[in-house]
Design an enzyme around this catalytic site. Structure first.
Site, PDB file in Angstrom:
ATOM      1  N   ASP A  67       0.880  -1.329   0.024  1.00 49.35           N
ATOM      2  CA  ASP A  67      -0.023   0.000  -0.095  1.00 49.35           C
ATOM      3  C   ASP A  67       0.762   1.285  -0.158  1.00 49.35           C
ATOM      4  O   ASP A  67       2.166   1.270   0.303  1.00 49.35           O
ATOM      5  CB  ASP A  67      -1.030  -0.030   1.328  1.00 49.35           C
ATOM      6  CG  ASP A  67      -0.266  -0.333   2.524  1.00 49.35           C
ATOM      7  OD1 ASP A  67       0.954  -0.403   2.511  1.00 49.35           O
ATOM      8  OD2 ASP A  67      -0.871  -0.729   3.582  1.00 49.35           O
ATOM      9  N   ASN A 136      -7.557  -2.283  14.207  1.00 49.26           N
ATOM     10  CA  ASN A 136      -9.035  -2.464  13.774  1.00 49.26           C
ATOM     11  C   ASN A 136      -9.138  -3.592  12.846  1.00 49.26           C
ATOM     12  O   ASN A 136     -10.132  -3.872  12.273  1.00 49.26           O
ATOM     13  CB  ASN A 136      -9.472  -1.363  13.089  1.00 49.26           C
ATOM     14  CG  ASN A 136      -8.881  -0.735  11.718  1.00 49.26           C
ATOM     15  OD1 ASN A 136      -7.924  -1.374  11.266  1.00 49.26           O
ATOM     16  ND2 ASN A 136      -9.476   0.254  11.436  1.00 49.26           N
ATOM     17  N   HIS A 138      -7.325  -4.202  10.188  1.00 50.50           N
ATOM     18  CA  HIS A 138      -7.020  -4.016   8.736  1.00 50.50           C
ATOM     19  C   HIS A 138      -5.814  -4.610   8.221  1.00 50.50           C
ATOM     20  O   HIS A 138      -4.720  -4.849   9.103  1.00 50.50           O
ATOM     21  CB  HIS A 138      -7.271  -2.492   8.018  1.00 50.50           C
ATOM     22  CG  HIS A 138      -5.874  -1.585   8.810  1.00 50.50           C
ATOM     23  ND1 HIS A 138      -6.127  -0.229   9.244  1.00 50.50           N
ATOM     24  CD2 HIS A 138      -4.679  -1.938   8.693  1.00 50.50           C
ATOM     25  CE1 HIS A 138      -4.864  -0.028   9.534  1.00 50.50           C
ATOM     26  NE2 HIS A 138      -4.051  -0.595   8.936  1.00 50.50           N
ATOM     27  N   GLU A 143      -9.674  -1.480   5.272  1.00 48.22           N
ATOM     28  CA  GLU A 143     -10.266  -1.201   6.536  1.00 48.22           C
ATOM     29  C   GLU A 143     -11.538  -1.980   6.650  1.00 48.22           C
ATOM     30  O   GLU A 143     -12.089  -2.453   5.735  1.00 48.22           O
ATOM     31  CB  GLU A 143     -10.675   0.372   6.225  1.00 48.22           C
ATOM     32  CG  GLU A 143      -9.357   1.350   6.255  1.00 48.22           C
ATOM     33  CD  GLU A 143      -8.933   1.400   7.261  1.00 48.22           C
ATOM     34  OE1 GLU A 143      -8.760   0.582   8.328  1.00 48.22           O
ATOM     35  OE2 GLU A 143      -8.195   2.717   7.881  1.00 48.22           O
TER      36      GLU A 143
HETATM   37  C1  GLP Z   1      -0.433   0.799   8.660  1.00 48.12           C
HETATM   38  C2  GLP Z   1      -0.104  -0.341   7.324  1.00 48.12           C
HETATM   39  C3  GLP Z   1      -0.481  -1.439   7.734  1.00 48.12           C
HETATM   40  C4  GLP Z   1      -0.073  -1.818   8.929  1.00 48.12           C
HETATM   41  C5  GLP Z   1      -0.544  -1.418  10.232  1.00 48.12           C
HETATM   42  C6  GLP Z   1       0.018  -1.620  11.684  1.00 48.12           C
HETATM   43  O1  GLP Z   1      -1.623   0.907   8.756  1.00 48.12           O
HETATM   44  N1  GLP Z   1      -0.918   0.253   6.267  1.00 48.12           N
HETATM   45  O2  GLP Z   1       0.022  -2.363   6.686  1.00 48.12           O
HETATM   46  O3  GLP Z   1      -0.076  -3.369   9.244  1.00 48.12           O
HETATM   47  O4  GLP Z   1      -0.056   0.055  10.029  1.00 48.12           O
HETATM   48  O5  GLP Z   1       1.077  -0.870  12.104  1.00 48.12           O
HETATM   49  P1  GLP Z   1       2.088  -1.266  12.925  1.00 48.12           P
HETATM   50  O6  GLP Z   1       2.749  -2.442  12.715  1.00 48.12           O
HETATM   51  O7  GLP Z   1       2.752  -0.169  13.435  1.00 48.12           O
HETATM   52  O8  GLP Z   1       1.279  -1.525  14.271  1.00 48.12           O
END
Ligand code: GLP
Length: 236
Positions: A67, A136, A138, A143
């Protein structure tokens, strides 16, 4: 589904690196699906360390990231392209021309998304897809919603994701409101999926994702239908 718990973030990151190393050993020209967020940083650190020690070779590999924020150019310090260059690509011998991150700048993200999926398919599909998980549920930036979106597509971020990701920006107003993300079809087409999650704060959402109902309200739950998923969870 394989679910493994580790006493530390470092131990989890090493186990994740073992899975990458095994994929590259079996298939040096593997197609790697890569993720951002804070959780994979230890893994990327470990991959860079092993590469420097001569134990890993990315020269024939290709990568596709999950992404990107809409509105951020690849040289923006908070863009996911910039993150990947810093955390991994500049530290190993992957050919930068074979690293792909969706562009955050476009007039037509829907068309770009279809082209991204077509490029992945033309490359032979993703051999190993790395995922983190949002608070959440995702994955990528898929989402919670009423339906699963299949293809790589633009989306509007939820308020909870904007708040969660504000820690990487100077102010919450700077967090982009939209992103482009691989869809659930793109992710589910990967041959192998590796989900990493770190800390007690993620324990409940991970539990629901792996053993609760499969629902687009908790996007990661669809992984229960994938034939080869490994979840690595670090307790602290
Ligand atoms: C972002 C990314 C996700 C990732 C998420 C969790 O939203 N788009 O791919 O899994 O963050 O991040 P973290 O690992 O910092 O909790």
């Amino acid at each position: 589904m394989v679910f493994l718990t580790f006493p530390s973030y470092q131990a989890m990151s090493e186990a994740a690196a073992d899975i990458f190393a095994e994929t590259l050993r079996k298939k040096p020209d593997a197609v790697l699906g890569l993720a951002t967020g804070s959780t994979p940083i230890g893994l990327y650190e470990e991959l860079a360390r092993r590469y420097a020690a001569g134990a890993l070779d990315f020269s024939a590999a290709t990568s596709y990231n999950l992404d990107e924020y809409i509105g951020l150019a690849g040289d923006h310090p908070q863009s996911y392209r910039y993150f990947m260059n810093q955390q991994l690509f500049s530290r190993v011998n992957i050919d930068l021309a074979r690293t792909f991150v969706p562009s955050g700048l476009s007039d037509d993200f829907a068309t770009d998304g279809r082209a991204y999926d077509a490029a992945i398919a033309a490359a032979g599909g993703i051999d190993l897809q790395l995922l983190g998980i949002g608070n959440n549920g995702h994955i990528g930036f898929n989402e919670p919603d009423a339906v699963f979106s299949k293809e790589t597509h633009p989306i509007t971020l939820t308020e909870s994701t904007i708040q969660a990701n504000a820690r990487f920006f100077d102010t919450i107003d700077e967090v982009p409101r939209q992103a482009i993300t691989m869809g659930m079809g793109t992710i589910m087409a990967a041959k192998k999926v590796l989900l990493v999650a770190n800390g007690a704060g993620k324990a409940e959402i991970v539990r629901q994702a792996v053993s609760g109902p499969v629902t687009p309200r908790l996007p990661a739950s669809i992984l229960q239908f994938h034939p080869d998923v490994t979840v690595l969870f670090a307790e602290q």
